[in-house]
Design a protein around this motif. Structure first.
Motif, short mmCIF file in Angstrom:
data_model
loop_
_atom_site.label_atom_id
_atom_site.label_comp_id
_atom_site.label_asym_id
_atom_site.label_seq_id
_atom_site.Cartn_x
_atom_site.Cartn_y
_atom_site.Cartn_z
N UNK A 176 -14.80 -7.23 29.87
CA UNK A 176 -13.63 -6.89 30.67
C UNK A 176 -12.53 -6.42 29.52
N UNK A 177 -11.45 -5.82 29.95
CA UNK A 177 -10.47 -5.29 29.15
C UNK A 177 -9.17 -5.73 29.79
N UNK A 178 -7.96 -5.94 29.30
CA UNK A 178 -6.90 -6.58 29.89
C UNK A 178 -5.69 -6.11 29.43
N UNK A 179 -4.72 -5.78 30.03
CA UNK A 179 -3.26 -5.34 29.81
C UNK A 179 -2.56 -6.53 30.09
N UNK A 180 -1.21 -6.52 29.65
CA UNK A 180 -0.44 -7.45 30.14
C UNK A 180 -0.25 -7.60 31.95
N UNK A 209 -2.77 -2.01 23.39
CA UNK A 209 -1.98 -2.04 22.03
C UNK A 209 -2.04 -0.58 21.80
N UNK A 210 -1.06 -0.20 20.89
CA UNK A 210 -0.80 1.13 20.85
C UNK A 210 -1.69 1.97 19.92
N UNK A 211 -2.54 1.08 19.16
CA UNK A 211 -3.55 1.74 18.29
C UNK A 211 -4.75 2.29 19.16
N UNK A 212 -4.93 1.54 20.36
CA UNK A 212 -6.17 2.20 21.03
C UNK A 212 -5.60 3.30 21.68
N UNK A 213 -4.31 3.54 22.17
CA UNK A 213 -3.71 4.60 22.64
C UNK A 213 -4.05 5.98 21.68
N UNK A 214 -3.62 5.62 20.14
CA UNK A 214 -3.61 6.65 19.28
C UNK A 214 -5.23 7.05 19.29
N UNK A 215 -6.13 5.93 19.33
CA UNK A 215 -7.58 6.35 19.26
C UNK A 215 -7.99 7.41 20.32
N UNK A 216 -7.81 6.89 21.58
CA UNK A 216 -7.76 7.69 22.75
C UNK A 216 -7.50 9.11 22.77
N UNK A 217 -6.39 9.43 22.17
CA UNK A 217 -5.83 10.73 21.92
C UNK A 217 -6.49 11.42 20.94
N UNK A 226 -16.52 -2.21 18.20
CA UNK A 226 -16.77 -3.10 16.57
C UNK A 226 -17.41 -4.18 16.86
N UNK A 227 -17.85 -5.26 15.90
CA UNK A 227 -18.46 -6.29 16.00
C UNK A 227 -17.33 -7.36 16.20
N UNK A 228 -16.03 -7.31 16.32
CA UNK A 228 -15.06 -8.09 16.52
C UNK A 228 -13.73 -7.37 16.84
N UNK A 229 -12.84 -7.97 17.14
CA UNK A 229 -11.72 -7.49 17.17
C UNK A 229 -11.13 -6.61 18.81
N UNK A 230 -10.46 -5.90 19.00
CA UNK A 230 -9.73 -5.49 20.44
C UNK A 230 -11.03 -4.81 21.18
N UNK A 231 -11.88 -4.15 20.48
CA UNK A 231 -13.16 -3.69 21.11
C UNK A 231 -14.29 -4.24 20.77
N UNK A 232 -14.42 -5.60 20.69
CA UNK A 232 -15.62 -6.39 20.36
C UNK A 232 -16.70 -5.77 21.47
N UNK A 233 -18.04 -5.43 21.05
CA UNK A 233 -19.26 -4.95 21.67
C UNK A 233 -19.47 -5.91 22.85
N UNK A 234 -19.18 -7.28 22.47
CA UNK A 234 -19.55 -8.27 23.49
C UNK A 234 -18.53 -8.33 24.77
#
Length: 577
Positions: free
Chosen positions: A164-168, A138-146, A153-161
């Motif tokens: 593994x992380x996936x792209x298309x 997601x583009x928001x994660x690219x913005x965060x990394x830049x 976070x507790x939930x969402x794209x970067x849930x602490x649990x």
């Protein structure tokens, strides 16, 4: 805009998952909800006529599910006994679908989990798999990394649990390697994810920084605003990873030809055969399928030193951009350069590009060219064409992005670019009938920067007739130029170092010109005022003379004026004697 939720909503990912199941034959069959948690899918699945069976490692969650009247079983997805556990749960019943909603990102080996279920299902080939997986692309994660951030976070794209992380792309690779192939999708978009930061310039769509990040991300693929991949798969044979190509070349030379100019194409191939650096391949795109075999025979006339490097590819239909894009897709080199079938390059052309790329990796490498006016020969002449003027150093100046936005000053074969631009979504605009190379160069130069080799390594032939510069009406060139400016104006452009001083000098020169023009206009206005005053004096004098000649006194004194003129003439004659 949607909202991420773990509870079932028609508008959320779980609602999308149910819609993906609606076309399947579920009645009298089992739907296994893997990692069911609070079993948000239980009631919707039952409503479709299926037997809902929840599996989860949390015994309390399973107990609550059973209390609600649904079938539930504890199952550890990391256990080596998972296949047996699933087989016991199924107990020979027909299974319609597996649900893995927000599950695969929580296990250390998703492929092993999918494999265990495949083994447990055995011969049941009509089983479908529906997944919901967060998109780390997601583009928001690219913005965060830049901005130097990776906020769990507790939930969402970067849930602490998440383990593994996936792209298309990685989702597709995972599924195909496990023998699952996509049948349908209803991805869940969120333009502003849980990682979005309001009022930050990197996240704004109208800020320069935000728009640039968004433009780069959107060119790569269409998943920059997808929050969850929600997709349905069917079973098949596992696909083995493709073996890497053994013959890798530094440079891919893409040659476009219609196959109608045999002599000039032969000369181009001779130039390539003579290169001092042989670390290149040739992708020869024939923009006329009927000429492909003829061009292949021409290539085969050359020694294997060249012919084995050439791949001849046919292309039909479309304008100039279509064979260019085909060549771009077929290229395998680290860098790509285009060479049309009527231009010439020196023996060190590839070598200069190679050295430039090694010294300045990732940049566009630009060489210089001389210009040669050429004419097509008459039918009775021996050669097909001949020079009609001297070599001119037309394209031997350093690259200037601002100047290039105004007008292209780099022939197509004078710039090579990293093939990685293709993975960033770069291609030629096939709607352009001309100037497709100029449009590509501006975008590539803005992103990569340009290294000038300072070496004259080619000749740009300007033909007197039968070439695009003459066959295309000047109005069409102007229209295409306007289209390109509109397209470039829709997105921000990066300017290279030195542009500020250059723009400052350009604007200073413009201001000086404007001051000079203003002074000249003032002088011109003053001169015009003087001329107007003199014209008025002249008009007044002519009016006075007219009035005098019309007066009675003037008419009465006419005989005296005649006598006076006659007397003066007689006096003049007497003096002459």
């Amino acid at each position: 805009m949607g909202e991420y939720a773990f509870k079932f909503t028609e508008q959320g990912p779980y609602g999308a998952a149910v819609r993906l199941l609606e076309g399947s034959d579920l009645r009298g069959k089992v739907v296994l909800d893997v990692g069911c948690g609070a079993a948000a899918m239980a009631a919707p699945v039952r409503a479709l006529g299926a037997t809902y069976v929840g599996l989860d490692v949390d015994a309390d969650a399973v107990f609550k599910l059973v209390e609600l009247g649904f079938e539930g079983h504890t199952a550890d997805l990391t256990s080596p006994e998972l296949t047996g556990t699933v087989r016991d749960v199924v107990a020979g019943r027909p299974v319609a679908a597996l649900l893995c909603l927000d599950v695969l990102e929580h296990v250390p080996d998703p492929a092993a989990v999918l494999g265990a279920f495949t083994d447990a299902l055995g011969s049941q080939q009509d089983v479908e798999l529906v997944v919901s997986i967060p998109n780390v692309g997601h583009v928001d994660l690219a913005r965060q990394l830049l901005c130097g951030r990776w906020n769990m976070t507790d939930t969402g794209l970067l849930d602490r649990t998440h383990l593994r992380f996936f792209t298309d792309r990685s989702v597709t690779e995972l599924m195909s390697s496990a023998g699952w192939y996509e049948g349908a999708r209803e991805d869940f978009p969120l333009a502003e994810s849980d990682q979005h930061v309001a009022q930050h310039p990197a996240f704004g769509t109208e800020t320069n920084l935000g728009a640039l990040i968004g433009a780069v991300r959107s060119r790569v693929d269409g998943y920059g605003t997808v929050n969850q991949f929600v997709r349905r798969y069917h079973r098949g044979a596992p696909r083995q990873p493709e073996a890497a190509a053994t013959a890798h070349r530094f440079l891919s030379v893409v040659v476009r030809t219609t196959g109608t100019r045999k002599q000039t194409l032969t000369e181009v191939l001779c130039c390539l055969a003579a290169q001092t650096d042989l670390d290149f391949e040739v992708v020869l795109v024939v923009h006329d399928l009927s000429k492909k075999d003829e061009v292949r025979r021409l290539v085969d006339e050359f020694e294997s030193n060249l012919s084995h490097r050439v791949r001849v590819i046919g292309c039909d239909g479309g304008g100039r951009g279509r064979p260019a894009n085909l060549g771009l897709r077929e290229a395998t080199g680290d860098y790509v350069v285009f060479l049309d079938d009527d231009d010439l390059v020196t023996a060190n052309w590839v070598e200069a590009i190679h050295r430039g790329a090694e010294a300045h990796p990732g940049m566009v490498v630009r060489g210089w060219a001389a210009e040669q006016n050429r004419r097509w020969a008459a039918r009775e002449e021996l050669a097909d064409h001949a020079a009609s003027g001297p070599l001119l150093p037309t394209y031997t100046t350093a690259f200037d992005l601002v100047g290039h936005i105004r007008q292209n000053r780099t022939p197509f074969h004078c710039f090579a670019f990293p093939r990685a631009l293709v993975s960033l979504g770069f291609s030629f605009d096939e709607t352009l009938t001309v100037c497709e190379d100029w449009h590509f160069l501006i975008r590539a130069a803005s992103l990569c920067g340009v290294h000038d080799t300072g070496k004259l390594t080619s000749i740009y032939n300007r033909w007197s007739k039968d070439s695009s510069s003459h066959s295309v009406d000047s109005d069409e060139w102007n229209v295409m130029r306007s289209f390109i400016h509109v397209a470039l104006d829709e997105q921000p452009l990066l300017l290279p170092p030195g542009s500020v001083r250059q723009l400052d000098k350009t604007l200073a020169a413009r201001e000086e010109d404007q001051r000079t023009i203003g002074a000249l206009r003032a002088e011109l206005a003053a001169v015009r005022a003087q001329l107007d005053a003199l014209a008025q004096v002249s008009n007044n004098a002519h009016a006075a003379i007219g009035e005098l000649r019309d007066s009675a006194s003037w008419k009465a004194s006419a005989p005296l004026r005649v006598a006076g003129r006659t007397g003066r003439k007689l006096a003049d004659r007497l003096r002459e004697r």
